[in-house]
Design a protein around this motif. Structure first.
Motif, PDB file in Angstrom:
ATOM      1  N   VAL A  21       0.863  -1.167   0.000  1.00 39.33           N
ATOM      2  CA  VAL A  21       0.000   0.000   0.000  1.00 39.33           C
ATOM      3  C   VAL A  21       0.905   1.223   0.000  1.00 39.33           C
ATOM      4  CG1 VAL A  21      -1.684   1.307   1.348  1.00 39.33           C
ATOM      5  CG2 VAL A  21      -1.830  -1.172   1.277  1.00 39.33           C
ATOM      6  N   THR A  22       0.574   2.217  -0.829  1.00 38.12           N
ATOM      7  CA  THR A  22       1.352   3.448  -0.879  1.00 38.12           C
ATOM      8  C   THR A  22       0.489   4.616  -0.420  1.00 38.12           C
ATOM      9  OG1 THR A  22       2.723   2.610  -2.680  1.00 38.12           O
ATOM     10  CG2 THR A  22       2.676   4.991  -2.382  1.00 38.12           C
ATOM     11  N   VAL A  23       1.059   5.439   0.464  1.00 37.00           N
ATOM     12  CA  VAL A  23       0.372   6.608   1.003  1.00 37.00           C
ATOM     13  C   VAL A  23       1.243   7.826   0.686  1.00 37.00           C
ATOM     14  CG1 VAL A  23      -0.576   7.719   3.048  1.00 37.00           C
ATOM     15  CG2 VAL A  23      -0.551   5.216   2.880  1.00 37.00           C
ATOM     16  N   THR A  24       0.642   8.853   0.064  1.00 38.53           N
ATOM     17  CA  THR A  24       1.362  10.083  -0.254  1.00 38.53           C
ATOM     18  C   THR A  24       0.629  11.266   0.358  1.00 38.53           C
ATOM     19  OG1 THR A  24       2.200   9.188  -2.336  1.00 38.53           O
ATOM     20  CG2 THR A  24       2.178  11.580  -2.127  1.00 38.53           C
ATOM     21  N   ASP A  25       1.401  12.188   0.926  1.00 39.36           N
ATOM     22  CA  ASP A  25       0.835  13.429   1.430  1.00 39.36           C
ATOM     23  C   ASP A  25       1.525  14.591   0.733  1.00 39.36           C
ATOM     24  OD1 ASP A  25      -0.896  14.926   3.318  1.00 39.36           O
ATOM     25  OD2 ASP A  25       1.037  15.710   3.984  1.00 39.36           O
ATOM     26  N   LYS A  26       0.716  15.544   0.284  1.00 35.34           N
ATOM     27  CA  LYS A  26       1.214  16.785  -0.319  1.00 35.34           C
ATOM     28  C   LYS A  26       0.877  17.921   0.637  1.00 35.34           C
ATOM     29  CE  LYS A  26       0.580  15.148  -5.021  1.00 35.34           C
ATOM     30  NZ  LYS A  26       0.001  15.425  -6.343  1.00 35.34           N
ATOM     31  N   ASN A  27       1.769  18.899   0.771  1.00 33.96           N
ATOM     32  CA  ASN A  27       1.570  19.953   1.775  1.00 33.96           C
ATOM     33  C   ASN A  27       0.629  21.059   1.298  1.00 33.96           C
ATOM     34  OD1 ASN A  27       3.178  21.451   0.028  1.00 33.96           O
ATOM     35  ND2 ASN A  27       4.732  21.928   1.544  1.00 33.96           N
ATOM     36  N   ASP A  28       0.576  22.134   2.092  1.00 37.44           N
ATOM     37  CA  ASP A  28      -0.336  23.249   1.822  1.00 37.44           C
ATOM     38  C   ASP A  28      -0.054  23.969   0.505  1.00 37.44           C
ATOM     39  OD1 ASP A  28       2.021  24.394   2.760  1.00 37.44           O
ATOM     40  OD2 ASP A  28       1.020  25.739   4.168  1.00 37.44           O
ATOM     41  N   TYR A  29       1.138  23.847  -0.032  1.00 30.10           N
ATOM     42  CA  TYR A  29       1.456  24.411  -1.345  1.00 30.10           C
ATOM     43  C   TYR A  29       0.500  23.839  -2.401  1.00 30.10           C
ATOM     44  CZ  TYR A  29       4.127  25.458  -5.596  1.00 30.10           C
ATOM     45  OH  TYR A  29       4.517  25.896  -6.831  1.00 30.10           O
ATOM     46  N   TYR A  30       0.127  22.590  -2.240  1.00 31.46           N
ATOM     47  CA  TYR A  30      -0.805  21.911  -3.148  1.00 31.46           C
ATOM     48  C   TYR A  30      -2.254  22.052  -2.677  1.00 31.46           C
ATOM     49  CZ  TYR A  30       3.412  19.549  -4.838  1.00 31.46           C
ATOM     50  OH  TYR A  30       4.663  19.268  -5.348  1.00 31.46           O
ATOM     51  N   GLY A  31      -2.482  22.840  -1.624  1.00 33.21           N
ATOM     52  CA  GLY A  31      -3.832  23.003  -1.099  1.00 33.21           C
ATOM     53  C   GLY A  31      -4.253  21.886  -0.164  1.00 33.21           C
ATOM     54  N   HIS A  32      -3.283  21.196   0.437  1.00 33.12           N
ATOM     55  CA  HIS A  32      -3.597  20.075   1.320  1.00 33.12           C
ATOM     56  C   HIS A  32      -2.809  20.176   2.629  1.00 33.12           C
ATOM     57  CE1 HIS A  32      -3.561  15.908   2.846  1.00 33.12           C
ATOM     58  NE2 HIS A  32      -4.786  15.910   2.358  1.00 33.12           N
ATOM     59  N   PRO A  33      -3.182  21.104   3.515  1.00 36.82           N
ATOM     60  CA  PRO A  33      -2.491  21.162   4.799  1.00 36.82           C
ATOM     61  C   PRO A  33      -2.844  19.952   5.665  1.00 36.82           C
ATOM     62  CG  PRO A  33      -4.348  22.650   4.808  1.00 36.82           C
ATOM     63  CD  PRO A  33      -4.250  22.089   3.410  1.00 36.82           C
ATOM     64  N   GLY A  34      -1.975  19.623   6.587  1.00 33.86           N
ATOM     65  CA  GLY A  34      -2.229  18.469   7.451  1.00 33.86           C
ATOM     66  C   GLY A  34      -1.636  17.215   6.850  1.00 33.86           C
TER      67      GLY A  34
END
Length: 129
Positions: A75-88
């Motif tokens: 399973v792969t999990v990716t998080d993008k930061n607030d620069y991409y509009g996804h804080p948290g």
């Protein structure tokens, strides 16, 4: 005679203790893994696995791939930061449909920082559910 008897008793006790220790189930583990672009965490008590790219200094991404150590579906999990509009962060639950109790998992991480412009491998860690 007494000295030999004492040695025999000590060796016997050590053998019993080691066999009891080896028969114990694998111990579950938590994970808190921090590096320059983010953090990866796992809480065994809730089976919650989280990936978080830091919300600072432009575009950042953190990706973690979770694979049963003996092989199997990853399973792969990716998080993008607030620069991409996804804080948290981004979290999933490693429930019984994916892994059973006392499963050893290898977590492999990589991260991206826009200013660097490249992905960097962060290595691997092992956890037990």
């Amino acid at each position: 005679m007494m000295k030999n008897l004492l040695k025999t008793a000590v060796v016997g006790a050590a053998l019993v203790a080691s066999s009891v220790a080896m028969a114990q189930p694998a111990m579950a583990s938590d994970l808190s893994w921090t590096f320059s672009d983010g953090v990866i965490s796992y809480s065994d008590s809730t089976n919650k696995f989280c990936v978080r790219a830091y919300d600072s200094e432009g575009a950042r991404q953190v990706t973690a791939t979770i694979t049963p150590t003996g092989g199997g579906r990853s399973v792969t999990v990716t998080d993008k930061n607030d620069y991409y509009g996804h804080p948290g962060g981004t979290c999933i639950y490693l429930n019984s449909s994916y892994v059973s109790e006392n499963t050893s998992l290898t977590v492999t991480a990589k991260s991206y920082w826009g200013e660097r412009g490249t992905w960097v491998g962060r290595g691997s860690r092992t956890i037990t559910t």
